[in-house]
Design a protein around this motif. Structure first.
Motif, short mmCIF file in Angstrom:
data_model
loop_
_atom_site.label_atom_id
_atom_site.label_comp_id
_atom_site.label_asym_id
_atom_site.label_seq_id
_atom_site.Cartn_x
_atom_site.Cartn_y
_atom_site.Cartn_z
N HIS A 41 -42.50 1.32 18.90
CA HIS A 41 -43.58 1.95 18.11
C HIS A 41 -44.79 2.29 19.16
O HIS A 41 -45.07 3.68 19.19
CB HIS A 41 -44.18 0.94 17.22
N ASN A 42 -45.07 1.46 20.14
CA ASN A 42 -46.17 1.92 20.73
C ASN A 42 -45.70 2.88 21.87
O ASN A 42 -46.33 3.93 22.37
CB ASN A 42 -46.61 0.66 21.78
N ARG A 43 -44.69 2.82 22.35
CA ARG A 43 -44.07 4.08 23.29
C ARG A 43 -44.40 5.37 22.63
O ARG A 43 -44.31 6.51 23.40
CB ARG A 43 -42.66 3.41 23.96
N ILE A 44 -43.65 5.29 21.49
CA ILE A 44 -43.57 6.52 20.72
C ILE A 44 -45.01 7.31 20.70
O ILE A 44 -45.03 8.28 21.01
CB ILE A 44 -43.02 6.53 19.34
N VAL A 45 -45.77 6.38 20.11
CA VAL A 45 -47.29 6.99 20.12
C VAL A 45 -47.59 7.41 21.52
O VAL A 45 -48.30 8.58 21.66
CB VAL A 45 -48.16 5.90 19.73
N ALA A 46 -47.40 6.70 22.62
CA ALA A 46 -47.80 7.09 24.02
C ALA A 46 -47.18 8.61 24.22
O ALA A 46 -47.76 9.27 24.89
CB ALA A 46 -47.42 6.09 25.01
N ASP A 47 -45.87 8.41 23.92
CA ASP A 47 -45.25 9.82 24.16
C ASP A 47 -45.60 11.09 23.59
O ASP A 47 -45.92 12.14 23.95
CB ASP A 47 -43.76 9.47 23.72
N VAL A 48 -46.27 10.86 22.16
CA VAL A 48 -46.75 12.04 21.48
C VAL A 48 -48.18 12.22 22.05
O VAL A 48 -48.28 13.35 22.34
CB VAL A 48 -46.97 11.59 20.01
N VAL A 49 -48.99 11.33 22.67
CA VAL A 49 -50.20 11.45 23.16
C VAL A 49 -49.90 12.23 24.20
O VAL A 49 -50.53 13.45 24.70
CB VAL A 49 -50.97 10.19 23.47
N ASP A 50 -49.01 12.16 25.42
CA ASP A 50 -48.88 12.51 26.55
C ASP A 50 -48.38 14.11 26.25
O ASP A 50 -48.73 14.81 27.12
CB ASP A 50 -47.84 11.94 27.14
N GLN A 51 -47.94 14.43 25.20
CA GLN A 51 -47.45 15.97 24.74
C GLN A 51 -48.68 16.81 24.20
O GLN A 51 -48.61 18.08 24.15
CB GLN A 51 -46.44 15.93 24.10
N ILE A 52 -49.72 16.21 23.65
CA ILE A 52 -50.72 17.10 23.26
C ILE A 52 -51.75 17.28 24.39
O ILE A 52 -52.23 16.36 24.89
CB ILE A 52 -51.38 16.34 21.98
#
Length: 192
Positions: A41-52
């Motif tokens: 869960h936390n890694r997905i959120v971090a990955d999305v944040v990094d792409q915005i």
């Protein structure tokens, strides 16, 4: 629930201090508590944040969203707001300022993310609601909110499997989902 009850629960929630490591949300007059999320869960959120792109968008985590005409203060996993639009301080971010919310489905939040929050975010007229689902290895992008209260919903739903690019028109970008992880040994569900 009467208006007095709703104001009372909202006031109580404002002063409520959940135990350490627990996140609490107010969803249609009910206080819902959740434990610390899984690493997937936390890694997905971090990955999305990094792409915005940070220059154009604020990427806020653990932010309460104030939904107009609702006894709801959800805390999405990620709130995306155009830079310079949000207030300088405060606990609540008005839903009308939000461009997109992201919820990453946990093993215990499936029904809340796909049904309750879908209706709440649509009622708050949040333009885009992205559900990232590590159980089913898919993203569900909901856009074009309509309606009020529990009858509110999104008119458009787009499902993208992990690994395929996901166009986020409201943010003018394409989300790379190829590195999103999945939960192990979790039974599939029936949503969306």
């Amino acid at each position: 629930m009467t208006a007095v009850d709703e104001r009372g629960i909202a006031k109580f929630f404002e002063e409520f201090e959940p135990p350490e490591g627990i996140k609490a949300e107010l969803l249609r007059g009910e206080i819902v508590m959740m434990a610390t999320p899984d690493l997937v869960h936390n890694r997905i959120v971090a990955d999305v944040v990094d792409q915005i792109p940070r220059k154009r968008w604020e990427r806020l985590q653990v932010t309460d969203v104030d939904i107009i005409d609702e006894t709801s203060e959800p805390i999405p996993d990620l709130v995306v707001v155009e830079r310079g639009v949000a207030p300088d301080s405060g606990r609540l971010l008005p839903s009308q300022l939000v461009t997109m919310v992201v919820e990453v489905v946990s093993k215990t939040s499936v029904q809340r993310d796909y049904e309750i929050k879908r209706s709440i975010y649509a009622a708050g007229e949040v333009p885009a609601y992205l559900i990232v689902d590590p159980i089913m290895a898919q993203c569900v992008l909901l856009t074009r909110p309509v309606g009020k209260g529990e009858n509110a919903d999104y008119q458009r739903q787009q499902i993208t499997k992990f690994g395929a690019p996901l166009p986020l028109e409201d943010l003018e970008l394409e989300l790379d989902t190829s590195e999103f992880g999945t939960y192990l040994n979790v039974r599939p569900h029936r949503y969306p």
